[in-house]
Design a protein around this motif. Structure first.
Motif, PDB file in Angstrom:
ATOM      1  N   GLU A 132     -55.840 -83.977  -3.634  1.00  0.00           N
ATOM      2  CA  GLU A 132     -55.793 -85.444  -3.594  1.00  0.00           C
ATOM      3  C   GLU A 132     -55.199 -85.944  -4.905  1.00  0.00           C
ATOM      4  N   PRO A 133     -54.224 -86.851  -4.850  1.00  0.00           N
ATOM      5  CA  PRO A 133     -53.612 -87.331  -6.100  1.00  0.00           C
ATOM      6  C   PRO A 133     -54.624 -87.857  -7.109  1.00  0.00           C
ATOM      7  N   LEU A 150     -53.711 -86.417 -16.237  1.00  0.00           N
ATOM      8  CA  LEU A 150     -52.648 -87.420 -16.360  1.00  0.00           C
ATOM      9  C   LEU A 150     -52.906 -88.322 -17.573  1.00  0.00           C
ATOM     10  N   LEU A 151     -54.155 -88.639 -17.828  1.00  0.00           N
ATOM     11  CA  LEU A 151     -54.483 -89.443 -19.015  1.00  0.00           C
ATOM     12  C   LEU A 151     -54.163 -88.670 -20.302  1.00  0.00           C
ATOM     13  N   HIS A 152     -54.360 -87.353 -20.274  1.00  0.00           N
ATOM     14  CA  HIS A 152     -53.958 -86.571 -21.453  1.00  0.00           C
ATOM     15  C   HIS A 152     -52.436 -86.591 -21.617  1.00  0.00           C
ATOM     16  N   LEU A 153     -51.714 -86.571 -20.487  1.00  0.00           N
ATOM     17  CA  LEU A 153     -50.251 -86.670 -20.579  1.00  0.00           C
ATOM     18  C   LEU A 153     -49.847 -88.011 -21.203  1.00  0.00           C
ATOM     19  N   GLU A 177     -51.704 -93.985  -7.019  1.00  0.00           N
ATOM     20  CA  GLU A 177     -51.980 -94.973  -5.966  1.00  0.00           C
ATOM     21  C   GLU A 177     -53.454 -95.368  -5.963  1.00  0.00           C
ATOM     22  N   ILE A 178     -53.959 -95.658  -7.158  1.00  0.00           N
ATOM     23  CA  ILE A 178     -55.303 -96.228  -7.311  1.00  0.00           C
ATOM     24  C   ILE A 178     -55.172 -97.483  -8.156  1.00  0.00           C
ATOM     25  N   THR A 179     -56.265 -98.197  -8.366  1.00  0.00           N
ATOM     26  CA  THR A 179     -56.165 -99.460  -9.091  1.00  0.00           C
ATOM     27  C   THR A 179     -56.250 -99.223 -10.604  1.00  0.00           C
ATOM     28  N   THR A 180     -55.736-100.184 -11.359  1.00  0.00           N
ATOM     29  CA  THR A 180     -55.854-100.086 -12.824  1.00  0.00           C
ATOM     30  C   THR A 180     -57.327-100.154 -13.240  1.00  0.00           C
TER      31      THR A 180
END
Ligand code: FES
Length: 225
Positions: free
Chosen positions: A18-19, A26-29, A50-53
Motif C-alpha cells: 500500500e502506498p 519517504l519523510l526521510h527522503l 494520495e493521502i492528506t497533508t
C-alpha cells in the motif's frame, strides 16, 4: 525542490503493498533533500501517497527523528535520560550548549555545523553516558571528550564514532534511513560498515555461554502454562 528525487520516491513506494505504508522512509527522503520536513515536503509526501497533508503532518510531528526546522551539517544528540544524566549526561549537554553560545534543544550553531538536541534513552545504557552524531555512537563520554567532538565538528572534521559507520553528515544519513544503502551518494555499502556491538553489551551473553545458562523454552501456542 523534489523533482530530482521522484524516481527514488517511486522506488520507496514500490517496496510496499500500500502506498501509504511508505510514509516513514519517504519523510526521510524529504529530510535528505531539505534537511528537515517543511510544508512543501509534507505536500510532496501527501501527493505521492494520495493521502492528506493532515495525515502526513500527524506522523511528521509525532516522531522526533523528523525535524520541523532545518538541521545543521550534523545532528548531535546528547542522552539526558536517567542513567546517562546521573553519570554525567546533564553536565555534557550543558557544556555542549555553552560551547555553542547557549543554543538550545533543536537549535543550530551560528556556523551551521551542527544542531543539538537532548535525547531520550538511546538504548546504550551499558555504555553511559553516550551521545550520537548523525545517529552514530560515541560511548562513555565525559565533558572533555564531548567538547573535543564538538570542536572537531566545528572545524569540519569527522571524528571516528566508538561504534557504527564513519561519519558522513545528516542529509546523507537520511538517505540511508530512506533505505538507499547502496546508493553512490552515500558511498555504497562499505560506507555503513562498522563495529556495532560493544564488549559491555555482549558480557551477559558471554557469561551465560560460559556457565551453560539458557533461556526457558517458549510454551507451545495454546498451552495454559
Ligand atoms: S539512559 Fe542514556 S542510553 Fe539509556
Amino acid at each position: 525542490m523534489f523533482d530530482g528525487v521522484r524516481d527514488r520516491a517511486a522506488a520507496i513506494i514500490a517496496r510496499y503493498p500500500e502506498p501509504r505504508s511508505a510514509l516513514l522512509p519517504l519523510l526521510h527522503l524529504v529530510q535528505h533533500v531539505e534537511g528537515h520536513v517543511s510544508r512543501s515536503g509534507i505536500a510532496f509526501c501527501a501527493e505521492a501517497l494520495e493521502i492528506t497533508t493532515a495525515e502526513v503532518s500527524a506522523v511528521a510531528t509525532f516522531y522526533t527523528m523528523y525535524k520541523r526546522e532545518p538541521v545543521g551539517r550534523h545532528l548531535v544528540s546528547v542522552c539526558t535520560n536517567t542513567l546517562c544524566a546521573a553519570l554525567g549526561g546533564d553536565d555534557i549537554y550543558a557544556a555542549v550548549r555553552e560551547r555553542l553560545d547557549g543554543i538550545g534543544h533543536e537549535e543550530t550553531s551560528a556556523d551551521g555545523s551542527m544542531t543539538i538536541e537532548h535525547a531520550e534513552c538511546l538504548a546504550a545504557c551499558d555504555l553511559a553516558p553516550v551521545l550520537t552524531v548523525d545517529y552514530e555512537f560515541f560511548d562513555k563520554q565525559t565533558v572533555d571528550s564531548a567538547l573535543e567532538i564538538i570542536d572537531a565538528l566545528r572545524r569540519g572534521e569527522k571524528p571516528a564514532p566508538t561504534r557504527g559507520a564513519p561519519l558522513t553528515d545528516f542529509r546523507s544519513v537520511e538517505l540511508l534511513l530512506a533505505g538507499f544503502f547502496d546508493d553512490p551518494a552515500v558511498g555504497g555499502l562499505d560506507a555503513v560498515a562498522g563495529p556495532s556491538a560493544a564488549e559491555e553489551s555482549l558480557r551477559g551473553a558471554r557469561l551465560a555461554e560460559e556457565r551453560g545458562w539458557t533461556a526457558p523454552s517458549v510454551p507451545d501456542e495454546g498451552s495454559s502454562s
